[in-house]
Design a protein around this motif. Sequence first.
Motif, short mmCIF file in Angstrom:
data_model
loop_
_atom_site.label_atom_id
_atom_site.label_comp_id
_atom_site.label_asym_id
_atom_site.label_seq_id
_atom_site.Cartn_x
_atom_site.Cartn_y
_atom_site.Cartn_z
N THR A 81 0.77 -1.48 0.03
CA THR A 81 0.03 0.21 -0.21
C THR A 81 0.84 1.30 -0.11
O THR A 81 0.53 1.94 -0.83
CB THR A 81 -0.66 -0.01 1.62
N TRP A 82 2.41 0.97 0.96
CA TRP A 82 3.13 2.47 0.72
C TRP A 82 3.53 2.62 -0.20
O TRP A 82 3.68 3.34 -1.33
CB TRP A 82 4.09 2.54 2.45
N PRO A 122 -2.19 3.07 4.43
CA PRO A 122 -2.61 1.66 4.26
C PRO A 122 -4.09 1.42 5.07
O PRO A 122 -4.77 1.15 4.50
CB PRO A 122 -1.97 0.58 5.31
N GLY A 176 -5.20 -0.78 2.96
CA GLY A 176 -5.34 0.31 1.42
C GLY A 176 -6.42 -0.42 1.01
O GLY A 176 -6.77 0.13 -0.70
#
Length: 299
Positions: A26-27, A157, A130
């Motif tokens: 997600t990051w 997230p 996410g």
Amino acid sequence: MTDTHTTKTPLTLLGLGAMGTALARTWLAAGHPLTVWNRTAAKAAALAPEGALVAAEAAGAVAGNDLIVLCLLDDKSVEATLDGVDLTGKDLVNLTTGTPAEGRARAAWAEARGARFVDAGIMGTPSMIGAPETGGYVFYSGSRALFDTHRVTLEVPAGARFVGEDPGHAALHDVALLSAMYGLFAGISHAYALIEGEDIAPASLSPLLSEWLGAMGFFVGNAAERLTSRDFTSGVESNLAMQVAASATLLTTAAEQGVSAELITPYLDLMRERLAADPAAHAGEDTTGALTLLRRGAA
């Protein structure tokens, strides 16, 4: 570095189990420079094609960024992973599942090593990371300055909810909600067990259960009000004496259906104990007063 909507804060993530991997992806998808480390190196290497910088050692991963996120197996893993690692000036965000006492102790441990610290409790599963539409979020507690500095990054997230500067409060909120969840699961499981072997399809009971449990949701706020005021009698419709008497029907039905009542008897026993302690004083209460008995030996 302070997060803004135009600056992507670099960070380090230690731990790439199912949850850690979901966080990492997600990051990365959001454009954050990410350094990763995992005890099993193959899990970290798998993220390299997605843009992650893979560190061979935890110490090197920590040295690379100011924001360090931990998502390890348990508190002992945090201790082992960061043993001897220089934490001076680092911001540690501990997403590792633990207890309130572990969160408080780990905060003191981090601060003694020159780091700011927040503990956290993830209210969600890896598939909810996410995916804001699923409603997942994370509790944070500890250094408010750390949280405010990195809030934008932490919210990538999942939603971020700060619950106080006591480092143990994130874990306490986490466990409180999970405990309520398991109690709910126990009641639902007992309900389905009762109809096993009958000409009642689980699918036909399912909407009825959902509807009824939703209707009983008022108890959450009602109990909070009563615990705050310590008034367990005003406005009671189904009093403790009546509910204790009616509980015999639940137990008899379970016996008739050949179902163990072990999932529901603890709460029923608590109600009976509350009533028996002083029938005149407690008969007219609702059931909230019974939970005060749970703090056995508390000051």
